[in-house]
Design a protein around this motif. Structure first.
Motif, PDB file in Angstrom:
ATOM      1  N   ILE A  11       0.832  -1.075  -0.096  1.00 52.56           N
ATOM      2  CA  ILE A  11      -0.040   0.019  -0.107  1.00 52.56           C
ATOM      3  C   ILE A  11       0.912   1.148   0.022  1.00 52.56           C
ATOM      4  CG2 ILE A  11      -1.473   1.132   1.277  1.00 52.56           C
ATOM      5  CD1 ILE A  11      -2.667  -1.389   2.369  1.00 52.56           C
ATOM      6  N   ARG A  17       1.236   7.940  -2.301  1.00 58.05           N
ATOM      7  CA  ARG A  17       0.402   7.586  -0.968  1.00 58.05           C
ATOM      8  C   ARG A  17       1.340   7.619  -0.014  1.00 58.05           C
ATOM      9  NH1 ARG A  17      -1.347   2.548  -3.252  1.00 58.05           N
ATOM     10  NH2 ARG A  17      -2.418   3.854  -4.623  1.00 58.05           N
ATOM     11  N   VAL A  51      -7.434   3.875  -0.437  1.00 59.47           N
ATOM     12  CA  VAL A  51      -6.836   2.709  -0.405  1.00 59.47           C
ATOM     13  C   VAL A  51      -6.106   2.679   1.036  1.00 59.47           C
ATOM     14  CG1 VAL A  51      -4.593   1.729  -1.371  1.00 59.47           C
ATOM     15  CG2 VAL A  51      -6.131   2.819  -2.908  1.00 59.47           C
ATOM     16  N   GLY A  55      -6.910  -0.322   3.814  1.00 60.64           N
ATOM     17  CA  GLY A  55      -5.694  -1.122   4.123  1.00 60.64           C
ATOM     18  C   GLY A  55      -5.746  -0.929   5.664  1.00 60.64           C
TER      19      GLY A  55
END
Length: 110
Positions: A11, A17, A51, A55
Motif C-alpha cells: 500500500i 500515497r 486505499v 488497508g
C-alpha cells in the motif's frame, strides 16, 4: 500481534500515497488540506486515502461538512509488529550462526 490483521506494505509502495501517509503522521488533515500541499488533485488524494483507509492505515472522522483523516494507531502497530518480527528473526538467525561458529572446531584458528 493484536487482533488487527497484517498490513499489506505494498500500500505504501506508491510514492504519492507514502507522502500522504507521512503528512498524516505529522498532522491529521482533510482532503482539501492534503491536496493544497501536493501536486495532485483532490480526487486523486481521495483515491489514495481510500486505499490507505481500506488497508487499515488511516481512519476518517467527520467534522462538519468534511472528513479529517489521521493515522490509524492499530494499522501503525501492525506495521511495527511486522518489522519487529523481521528484526527478531534476523537476531535469532545471527545468534544461531554466531553460536555455531564458536562451537565449530573448523572455525577455530590453529
Amino acid at each position: 500481534m493484536s487482533a488487527f490483521r497484517d498490513v499489506d506494505l505494498a500500500i505504501l509502495g506508491d510514492p504519492m500515497r507514502q507522502a500522504i501517509f507521512e503528512r498524516l503522521a505529522r498532522r491529521p488533515s482533510s482532503v482539501g488540506e492534503l491536496a493544497e500541499s501536493l501536486p495532485i488533485t483532490r480526487q486523486a488524494v481521495s483515491q489514495h486515502l481510500r486505499v490507505l483507509r481500506d488497508g487499515g492505515l488511516v481512519v476518517a472522522t467527520p467534522e462538519g461538512t468534511r472528513r479529517i483523516y489521521r493515522i490509524n494507531p492499530e494499522g501503525l502497530a501492525a506495521i511495527q509488529a511486522y518489522f519487529q518480527r523481521i528484526w527478531d528473526d534476523a537476531l535469532t538467525a545471527f545468534q544461531k550462526t554466531a553460536d555455531a561458529a564458536v562451537t565449530d572446531p573448523e572455525q577455530e584458528s590453529p
